[in-house]
Design a protein around this motif. Structure first.
Motif, PDB file in Angstrom:
ATOM      1  N   LYS A  59      -4.678  -4.588   0.038  1.00  0.00           N
ATOM      2  CA  LYS A  59      -4.283  -5.910   0.544  1.00  0.00           C
ATOM      3  C   LYS A  59      -2.829  -5.915   0.995  1.00  0.00           C
ATOM      4  O   LYS A  59      -2.468  -6.597   1.931  1.00  0.00           O
ATOM      5  CB  LYS A  59      -4.468  -6.973  -0.551  1.00  0.00           C
ATOM      6  CG  LYS A  59      -5.866  -7.083  -1.095  1.00  0.00           C
ATOM      7  CD  LYS A  59      -6.749  -7.770  -0.111  1.00  0.00           C
ATOM      8  CE  LYS A  59      -8.090  -8.069  -0.762  1.00  0.00           C
ATOM      9  NZ  LYS A  59      -9.007  -8.704   0.122  1.00  0.00           N
ATOM     10  N   ASN A  60      -1.991  -5.175   0.277  1.00  0.00           N
ATOM     11  CA  ASN A  60      -0.562  -5.154   0.556  1.00  0.00           C
ATOM     12  C   ASN A  60       0.007  -3.844   0.032  1.00  0.00           C
ATOM     13  O   ASN A  60      -0.333  -3.420  -1.064  1.00  0.00           O
ATOM     14  CB  ASN A  60       0.112  -6.346  -0.139  1.00  0.00           C
ATOM     15  CG  ASN A  60       1.599  -6.393   0.070  1.00  0.00           C
ATOM     16  OD1 ASN A  60       2.129  -5.846   1.024  1.00  0.00           O
ATOM     17  ND2 ASN A  60       2.299  -7.049  -0.830  1.00  0.00           N
ATOM     18  N   ILE A  85      -9.934  -1.576  -1.235  1.00  0.00           N
ATOM     19  CA  ILE A  85      -9.300  -2.284  -0.124  1.00  0.00           C
ATOM     20  C   ILE A  85      -7.836  -2.517  -0.482  1.00  0.00           C
ATOM     21  O   ILE A  85      -7.534  -3.065  -1.544  1.00  0.00           O
ATOM     22  CB  ILE A  85      -9.991  -3.645   0.143  1.00  0.00           C
ATOM     23  CG1 ILE A  85     -11.473  -3.455   0.449  1.00  0.00           C
ATOM     24  CG2 ILE A  85      -9.278  -4.400   1.267  1.00  0.00           C
ATOM     25  CD1 ILE A  85     -11.755  -2.709   1.728  1.00  0.00           C
ATOM     26  N   THR A 106      -6.632   1.434   8.709  1.00  0.00           N
ATOM     27  CA  THR A 106      -7.428   0.214   8.807  1.00  0.00           C
ATOM     28  C   THR A 106      -7.185  -0.671   7.590  1.00  0.00           C
ATOM     29  O   THR A 106      -6.410  -1.608   7.669  1.00  0.00           O
ATOM     30  CB  THR A 106      -8.919   0.521   9.008  1.00  0.00           C
ATOM     31  OG1 THR A 106      -9.364   1.416   7.989  1.00  0.00           O
ATOM     32  CG2 THR A 106      -9.168   1.137  10.363  1.00  0.00           C
ATOM     33  N   ASP A 107      -7.810  -0.337   6.430  1.00  0.00           N
ATOM     34  CA  ASP A 107      -7.621  -1.244   5.300  1.00  0.00           C
ATOM     35  C   ASP A 107      -7.962  -0.669   3.935  1.00  0.00           C
ATOM     36  O   ASP A 107      -7.894  -1.377   2.953  1.00  0.00           O
ATOM     37  CB  ASP A 107      -8.456  -2.502   5.504  1.00  0.00           C
ATOM     38  CG  ASP A 107      -9.956  -2.226   5.466  1.00  0.00           C
ATOM     39  OD1 ASP A 107     -10.348  -1.045   5.444  1.00  0.00           O
ATOM     40  OD2 ASP A 107     -10.730  -3.191   5.459  1.00  0.00           O
ATOM     41  N   SER A 108      -8.355   0.583   3.836  1.00  0.00           N
ATOM     42  CA  SER A 108      -8.880   1.038   2.554  1.00  0.00           C
ATOM     43  C   SER A 108      -8.506   2.475   2.205  1.00  0.00           C
ATOM     44  O   SER A 108      -8.056   3.235   3.043  1.00  0.00           O
ATOM     45  CB  SER A 108     -10.407   0.908   2.547  1.00  0.00           C
ATOM     46  OG  SER A 108     -10.963   1.681   3.578  1.00  0.00           O
ATOM     47  N   ASP A 122       2.141  -9.401   3.460  1.00  0.00           N
ATOM     48  CA  ASP A 122       0.939  -8.885   4.098  1.00  0.00           C
ATOM     49  C   ASP A 122       1.073  -7.401   4.392  1.00  0.00           C
ATOM     50  O   ASP A 122       2.164  -6.857   4.448  1.00  0.00           O
ATOM     51  CB  ASP A 122       0.678  -9.628   5.410  1.00  0.00           C
ATOM     52  CG  ASP A 122       0.421 -11.109   5.177  1.00  0.00           C
ATOM     53  OD1 ASP A 122       0.916 -11.903   5.963  1.00  0.00           O
ATOM     54  OD2 ASP A 122      -0.275 -11.445   4.198  1.00  0.00           O
ATOM     55  N   LEU A 123      -0.076  -6.778   4.607  1.00  0.00           N
ATOM     56  CA  LEU A 123      -0.096  -5.376   4.980  1.00  0.00           C
ATOM     57  C   LEU A 123       0.583  -5.214   6.329  1.00  0.00           C
ATOM     58  O   LEU A 123       0.219  -5.890   7.289  1.00  0.00           O
ATOM     59  CB  LEU A 123      -1.543  -4.892   5.054  1.00  0.00           C
ATOM     60  CG  LEU A 123      -1.764  -3.428   5.322  1.00  0.00           C
ATOM     61  CD1 LEU A 123      -1.254  -2.595   4.155  1.00  0.00           C
ATOM     62  CD2 LEU A 123      -3.237  -3.162   5.513  1.00  0.00           C
TER      63      LEU A 123
END
Length: 143
Positions: free
Chosen positions: A120-121, A118, A106-108, A21-22
């Motif tokens: 993911k990992n 995005i 955050t995620d991107s 996971d991230l």
């Protein structure tokens, strides 16, 4: 009792070393450095199930510091002509996203064009991202 403790300790060690996971709590600049490597430039190899090198695509990420914030230049490298030559396509410049008022990632990756990917990992060896609803996995070049 001692055996239960050893099993618990082993299970904890295995789970804590997972790269699935991230990682939580990374700063945006840390993600940019993971993507671009220590030298400021890193090439990622797409994981494909093929022996034909034409299917092999590489993602080249270069760290470019600038006055308005750190950025990444992203390019796609494809192999041509029986894998004897390369074609490089500039994807664009992007920044790692961060929460409002904070520097936490955050995620991107946000591109200047308004597009985004995005993540993911991401570790120093593996990268998984979603590009236009397609999930792509990469490994660091040379692994």
């Amino acid at each position: 009792m001692r055996d239960k403790f050893l099993v618990f300790a082993l299970l904890f060690t295995i789970l804590s070393c997972s790269e699935e996971d991230l990682p939580i709590g990374l700063y945006d600049y840390q993600v940019e450095r993971l993507l671009s490597g220590q030298s400021g430039s890193k090439t990622w190899m797409q994981i494909v199930n093929s022996t034909d090198c034409k299917d092999s695509v590489r993602l080249h990420i270069e760290f470019v510091p600038n006055q308005s914030g750190d950025s990444l230049n992203l390019s796609r490298i494809s192999l041509l002509n029986n894998c004897s030559s390369k074609d490089t396509t500039l994807i664009g410049r992007a920044n790692a996203s961060k929460a409002n008022g904070r520097d936490l990632f955050t995620d991107s990756l946000n591109f200047r064009s308004g597009d985004f990917w995005i993540i993911k990992n991401v570790t120093s060896k593996k990268l998984t991202l979603t590009d236009n609803e397609t999930t792509i996995s990469y490994i660091a070049n040379g692994l």
